[in-house]
Design a protein around this motif. Structure first.
Motif, short mmCIF file in Angstrom:
data_model
loop_
_atom_site.label_atom_id
_atom_site.label_comp_id
_atom_site.label_asym_id
_atom_site.label_seq_id
_atom_site.Cartn_x
_atom_site.Cartn_y
_atom_site.Cartn_z
N UNK A 195 -30.13 11.31 29.70
CA UNK A 195 -31.17 11.67 30.66
C UNK A 195 -32.29 10.65 30.68
N UNK A 196 -32.84 10.45 31.85
CA UNK A 196 -34.01 9.57 32.02
C UNK A 196 -35.31 10.36 31.93
N UNK A 197 -35.19 11.69 31.82
CA UNK A 197 -36.39 12.54 31.83
C UNK A 197 -36.32 13.55 30.67
N UNK A 198 -36.61 13.11 29.44
CA UNK A 198 -36.55 14.03 28.30
C UNK A 198 -37.38 15.29 28.48
N UNK A 199 -38.50 15.20 29.22
CA UNK A 199 -39.38 16.36 29.37
C UNK A 199 -38.72 17.50 30.13
N UNK A 200 -37.61 17.23 30.84
CA UNK A 200 -36.92 18.32 31.56
C UNK A 200 -35.96 19.09 30.65
N UNK A 201 -35.70 18.61 29.44
CA UNK A 201 -34.71 19.25 28.58
C UNK A 201 -35.04 20.70 28.21
N UNK A 202 -36.32 21.07 27.98
CA UNK A 202 -36.59 22.50 27.71
C UNK A 202 -36.22 23.42 28.87
N UNK A 203 -36.04 22.86 30.07
CA UNK A 203 -35.66 23.67 31.24
C UNK A 203 -34.17 23.59 31.53
N UNK A 204 -33.40 22.97 30.64
CA UNK A 204 -31.95 22.84 30.84
C UNK A 204 -31.26 24.20 30.87
N UNK A 205 -30.29 24.34 31.80
CA UNK A 205 -29.48 25.57 31.82
C UNK A 205 -27.98 25.30 31.93
#
Length: 243
Positions: A53-63
């Motif tokens: 991923x190029x956007x680690x900050x989106x990982x807490x929103x992963x589904x």
């Protein structure tokens, strides 16, 4: 009218969405730290889906994780840490080098439905919808990364489309000002730009990070205040509800 969520380019500082014309005015070349992340397959002791991923900050929103149904994937034993990783066969050498043993090959569609463990255990309201499993879609490219895409329907147009088609929950861990919400305990109150390094550090400590790689790419900024834009699921009028 009913209010649904769809993806819009949004400036967290100005608190406004932008038109496509406004977005086009603010593109810049930026260098970001991308990461290779290990998502543990449920019911196994050392088997992981390898996503990029190029956007680690989106990982807490992963589904969910997404693969290309028609491409060849494989499970490989990685000699450096004795773990087993699942990724696209043609990207194995780029990601892991030559110190691997191929254990099994399969088409992406054969991976669909496999459950994995969420990276984080933050409280999440899924609305009773199933998430955190592998699905497939033709949009997944093998030109870079691992062939396994981390999906967060709250961020990204393809993510939202795949999420809608498969009835996934929309997990939105970032508030309208671009800060992590209170339930994201380790990163609560942090701006997403500041949280990237903290998320990377946390994953590394928990041995869920394989490596990082810097890439330069074009990204849109707000033409008014020069803040990086978010492509975020926001309440808005829409003709297409999320089922």
């Amino acid at each position: 009218s009913d209010v649904y969520k769809r993806q819009v380019p949004y400036c967290p500082r100005c608190g406004t969405s932008l038109s496509s014309h406004e977005v086009a005015q603010g593109y810049k070349d930026v260098t970001d730290k991308t990461i290779y992340v290990k998502f543990k397959q449920k019911g196994t002791s050392n088997t992981y889906f390898m996503a990029w991923t190029t956007t680690p900050w989106t990982l807490p929103s992963n589904v969910c994780l997404c693969v290309n149904p028609k491409e060849t994937y494989c499970s490989v034993k990685y000699d450096a840490d004795n773990a087993i990783y699942i990724l696209a066969e043609q990207l194995v050498a780029d990601v892991l080098g030559d110190d691997v043993t191929v254990l099994e090959r399969f088409l992406g569609k054969e991976l669909v439905g496999i459950d994995y463990e969420p990276l984080f255990d933050f409280p999440v309201d899924s609305g009773g919808k199933r998430g955190w499993y592998v699905m497939s879609d033709a949009y997944v490219s093998l030109t870079e990364g691992t062939g396994v895409v981390h999906n967060a329907p709250a961020f990204g147009e393809e993510d939202m489309i795949v999420g809608r088609e498969n009835g996934l929950p929309v997990v939105q861990m970032v508030d309208e000002a671009g800060f992590f919400k209170k339930n994201v305990e380790k990163f609560a109150g942090m701006a997403i730009s500041d949280a990237n390094n903290e998320i990377i550090r946390d994953l590394k400590e928990r041995k869920l990070l394989l490596k990082t790689r810097k890439v330069t790419h074009s990204y849109p900024f707000c033409w008014r205040c020069d803040t990086p834009l978010l492509y975020s699921a926001r309440p808005t009028l829409s003709l297409i509800p999320i089922s």
